[in-house]
Design a protein around this motif. Sequence first.
Motif, PDB file in Angstrom:
ATOM      1  N   HIS A   1       0.841  -1.210   0.000  1.00  0.00           N
ATOM      2  CA  HIS A   1       0.000   0.000   0.000  1.00  0.00           C
ATOM      3  C   HIS A   1       0.869   1.250   0.000  1.00  0.00           C
ATOM      4  CE1 HIS A   1      -3.679  -2.234   1.872  1.00  0.00           C
ATOM      5  NE2 HIS A   1      -3.588  -2.417   0.575  1.00  0.00           N
ATOM      6  N   LEU A   2       1.938   1.221   0.789  1.00  0.00           N
ATOM      7  CA  LEU A   2       2.821   2.390   0.847  1.00  0.00           C
ATOM      8  C   LEU A   2       3.495   2.611  -0.504  1.00  0.00           C
ATOM      9  CD1 LEU A   2       4.476   1.827   4.339  1.00  0.00           C
ATOM     10  CD2 LEU A   2       2.812   3.590   3.759  1.00  0.00           C
ATOM     11  N   GLN A   3       3.954   1.516  -1.121  1.00  0.00           N
ATOM     12  CA  GLN A   3       4.611   1.643  -2.420  1.00  0.00           C
ATOM     13  C   GLN A   3       3.634   2.128  -3.481  1.00  0.00           C
ATOM     14  OE1 GLN A   3       6.164  -2.317  -2.878  1.00  0.00           O
ATOM     15  NE2 GLN A   3       8.223  -1.652  -2.332  1.00  0.00           N
ATOM     16  N   GLU A   4       2.380   1.730  -3.347  1.00  0.00           N
ATOM     17  CA  GLU A   4       1.378   2.153  -4.325  1.00  0.00           C
ATOM     18  C   GLU A   4       0.739   3.474  -3.921  1.00  0.00           C
ATOM     19  OE1 GLU A   4      -1.004  -1.393  -4.523  1.00  0.00           O
ATOM     20  OE2 GLU A   4       0.505  -2.449  -5.708  1.00  0.00           O
ATOM     21  N   ARG A   5       1.332   4.155  -2.947  1.00  0.00           N
ATOM     22  CA  ARG A   5       0.916   5.493  -2.500  1.00  0.00           C
ATOM     23  C   ARG A   5      -0.550   5.547  -2.079  1.00  0.00           C
ATOM     24  NH1 ARG A   5       5.025   8.490  -5.750  1.00  0.00           N
ATOM     25  NH2 ARG A   5       6.729   7.130  -5.240  1.00  0.00           N
ATOM     26  N   GLN A   6      -0.976   4.525  -1.356  1.00  0.00           N
ATOM     27  CA  GLN A   6      -2.356   4.530  -0.896  1.00  0.00           C
ATOM     28  C   GLN A   6      -2.503   5.376   0.364  1.00  0.00           C
ATOM     29  OE1 GLN A   6      -5.078   3.272  -2.532  1.00  0.00           O
ATOM     30  NE2 GLN A   6      -3.453   3.322  -4.059  1.00  0.00           N
ATOM     31  N   TYR A   7      -1.482   5.419   1.171  1.00  0.00           N
ATOM     32  CA  TYR A   7      -1.442   6.293   2.342  1.00  0.00           C
ATOM     33  C   TYR A   7       0.014   6.480   2.719  1.00  0.00           C
ATOM     34  CZ  TYR A   7      -1.920   1.529   4.227  1.00  0.00           C
ATOM     35  OH  TYR A   7      -1.808   0.194   4.460  1.00  0.00           O
ATOM     36  N   GLY A   8       0.262   7.389   3.632  1.00  0.00           N
ATOM     37  CA  GLY A   8       1.652   7.675   3.989  1.00  0.00           C
ATOM     38  C   GLY A   8       2.074   6.887   5.215  1.00  0.00           C
ATOM     39  N   ARG A   9       3.366   6.805   5.398  1.00  0.00           N
ATOM     40  CA  ARG A   9       3.887   6.089   6.554  1.00  0.00           C
ATOM     41  C   ARG A   9       3.416   6.742   7.850  1.00  0.00           C
ATOM     42  NH1 ARG A   9       4.810   3.149   9.730  1.00  0.00           N
ATOM     43  NH2 ARG A   9       6.596   1.880  10.293  1.00  0.00           N
ATOM     44  N   GLU A  10       3.186   8.072   7.814  1.00  0.00           N
ATOM     45  CA  GLU A  10       2.772   8.795   9.024  1.00  0.00           C
ATOM     46  C   GLU A  10       1.303   8.533   9.374  1.00  0.00           C
ATOM     47  OE1 GLU A  10       3.659  10.093   6.163  1.00  0.00           O
ATOM     48  OE2 GLU A  10       1.974  11.299   5.464  1.00  0.00           O
ATOM     49  N   ASP A  11       0.570   7.922   8.449  1.00  0.00           N
ATOM     50  CA  ASP A  11      -0.838   7.635   8.720  1.00  0.00           C
ATOM     51  C   ASP A  11      -1.038   6.353   9.520  1.00  0.00           C
ATOM     52  OD1 ASP A  11      -1.796   9.845   7.336  1.00  0.00           O
ATOM     53  OD2 ASP A  11      -1.688   8.797   5.419  1.00  0.00           O
ATOM     54  N   ILE A  12       0.023   5.579   9.681  1.00  0.00           N
ATOM     55  CA  ILE A  12      -0.152   4.291  10.354  1.00  0.00           C
ATOM     56  C   ILE A  12       0.914   4.070  11.424  1.00  0.00           C
ATOM     57  CG2 ILE A  12      -1.390   2.905   8.638  1.00  0.00           C
ATOM     58  CD1 ILE A  12       1.375   2.063   7.588  1.00  0.00           C
ATOM     59  N   VAL A  13       0.508   3.358  12.445  1.00  0.00           N
ATOM     60  CA  VAL A  13       1.438   2.879  13.459  1.00  0.00           C
ATOM     61  C   VAL A  13       1.313   1.360  13.448  1.00  0.00           C
ATOM     62  CG1 VAL A  13       1.959   2.785  15.915  1.00  0.00           C
ATOM     63  CG2 VAL A  13       1.263   4.947  14.864  1.00  0.00           C
ATOM     64  N   ILE A  14       2.426   0.701  13.165  1.00  0.00           N
ATOM     65  CA  ILE A  14       2.372  -0.752  13.004  1.00  0.00           C
ATOM     66  C   ILE A  14       2.821  -1.428  14.292  1.00  0.00           C
ATOM     67  CG2 ILE A  14       3.205  -2.718  11.658  1.00  0.00           C
ATOM     68  CD1 ILE A  14       3.802  -0.638   9.419  1.00  0.00           C
ATOM     69  N   ILE A  15       1.917  -2.190  14.851  1.00  0.00           N
ATOM     70  CA  ILE A  15       2.246  -2.981  16.041  1.00  0.00           C
ATOM     71  C   ILE A  15       2.583  -4.382  15.539  1.00  0.00           C
ATOM     72  CG2 ILE A  15       1.450  -3.754  18.301  1.00  0.00           C
ATOM     73  CD1 ILE A  15      -0.741  -1.565  18.084  1.00  0.00           C
ATOM     74  N   GLY A  16       3.848  -4.674  15.473  1.00  0.00           N
ATOM     75  CA  GLY A  16       4.278  -5.941  14.888  1.00  0.00           C
ATOM     76  C   GLY A  16       4.159  -7.096  15.858  1.00  0.00           C
ATOM     77  N   VAL A  17       3.564  -8.186  15.384  1.00  0.00           N
ATOM     78  CA  VAL A  17       3.465  -9.388  16.218  1.00  0.00           C
ATOM     79  C   VAL A  17       4.070 -10.571  15.473  1.00  0.00           C
ATOM     80  CG1 VAL A  17       1.504  -8.799  17.697  1.00  0.00           C
ATOM     81  CG2 VAL A  17       1.084  -9.642  15.406  1.00  0.00           C
ATOM     82  N   PRO A  18       4.842 -11.400  16.158  1.00  0.00           N
ATOM     83  CA  PRO A  18       5.352 -12.597  15.495  1.00  0.00           C
ATOM     84  C   PRO A  18       4.209 -13.584  15.278  1.00  0.00           C
ATOM     85  CG  PRO A  18       5.919 -12.645  17.820  1.00  0.00           C
ATOM     86  CD  PRO A  18       5.252 -11.328  17.578  1.00  0.00           C
ATOM     87  N   CYS A  19       4.316 -14.378  14.241  1.00  0.00           N
ATOM     88  CA  CYS A  19       3.181 -15.244  13.883  1.00  0.00           C
ATOM     89  C   CYS A  19       3.664 -16.657  13.630  1.00  0.00           C
ATOM     90  CB  CYS A  19       2.517 -14.680  12.627  1.00  0.00           C
ATOM     91  SG  CYS A  19       1.226 -15.715  11.960  1.00  0.00           S
TER      92      CYS A  19
END
Lengths: 335, 145
Positions: free
Chosen positions: A103-121
């Motif tokens: 989504h970021l590469q396709e310019r759907q929204y900016g990095r500042e619009d999201i906070v990613i809470i990473g979880v191992p899976c």
Amino acid sequence: MEAIERNLREEAKRLLAEKKVDVIVGYEAGTLPLTATPTFITDPAEAERLVWNPLCVHNLAKYVHDVITQHRNSQKRVKPESRTRKVVGVVARGCTSRSIILHLQERQYGREDIVIIGVPCQGYIDRKKLSVSLNGEEVLSGTIEGDEIKVMTGTGEKRLRLSDVLADNCITCRFNNPIISDVSLGEPASAMKAEEEFNEVNAFEQLSSDERWAYFEKEMAKCIRCYACRQACPSCYCPECFVEQSRPQWVGIGGDASDTQVFQIMRIFHMVGRCVDCGSCIAVCPMGVDLRKFLKKLDKDAFELFGSRAGSSLEDPPVLSTFKEHECEDFIYNP
Amino acid sequence: MSEEQGKATWDPKIIAIVCNWCTYAGADLAGISRIQYPPNVRIVRVPCTGRINPFYIVRALQEGADGVLVSGCHPGECHYLTGNLSARRKFAMLKKFLDYIGVESDRTTFTWCSASEGERFAKVVRGVTEKVRSVGPARRLVKSL
């Protein structure tokens, strides 16, 4: 798993309380036993609802895209000086983070619009496999204990090994830890059987052309064109999908088998360098169409021809949006 | 006409999607130079091979084309500089994918042919017609009306 869940709730509460995010997209316990469902948390007190376990099937990047797009559209009617931004926190495992990268590469929204809470899976449970191992009996209640699932059905209690009911894409997942994240919860998860990821495709390639077509025809004949795969896919976000366009009408809407085949070919082909193998389309398919066999082929070809894996890095451009001067010249016809 | 008769008189129908600047001019040159080539191709002119949606190819096969030929400028000679290079990636993936699902790989052909290569265009069309003739009438993916 419990420790991650506890951290997740704390982290979500903190982010909401500190107004770092406006909404957290995560999972909560579903209304049916042994299910989880996406949830949107805006109140820090409600962060306790969040869960993280092998029942979390959905790729939440889809919801992040929806929330941000809807908010952006709603702001169009607001005076420019009073427009607001909405920051979305998202619980992301490996495949979700890859979708976010796309989504970021396709310019759907900016990095500042999201906070990613990473979880191992360590993979999620495939409902269809679960249903098969229970002989189709209804799940009355169930709990996950370590690598075992305890299920209560009408005929009594059953114990299943978690590894027996994991989804196919999870068993051979190469990216089960988030690729980008702002907050990481827990230690990175151990690797899955990534070296076997193309086995299914390789085996299928060995079949004759007639056998492959027969299989494709058989699988596509199951499709009822409910478009659930498209709705669930985080890479399918076109405001107007080609199947609904009527000028020109790309795909016939009749009952002809070839219309369904063409729809599936084109939806699958739109996933070149964009499918992260999250398994959402397969999980939602009511007819159990084997979409993965065909999607994975594109993944394999893109990797073998161009060395590219969808969403595996923020720097690598999507495979079809770039080129090299000399590459893949062997398929060009020279009389 | 019965089905048997139809098979006996079958001649391949090939859709050639060609770019305006090179192959279309090349086909024109073949015509001007009176180079003979099989009349089985129906030419569709597009601005650039980069303009071709893979859907055009799939759709042509669905609508009953026995083969599809796509041809544009040689790499590095694109009128729009890089259109054919982007297209090459797309088509490399498409050809492999169509072959994978069981649509015979001889039905889709990709090649380059410049405006001065009338002779080459004729050779390509001869070759493609022969290839398609050897796989026979399209049966897969074809819409039954």
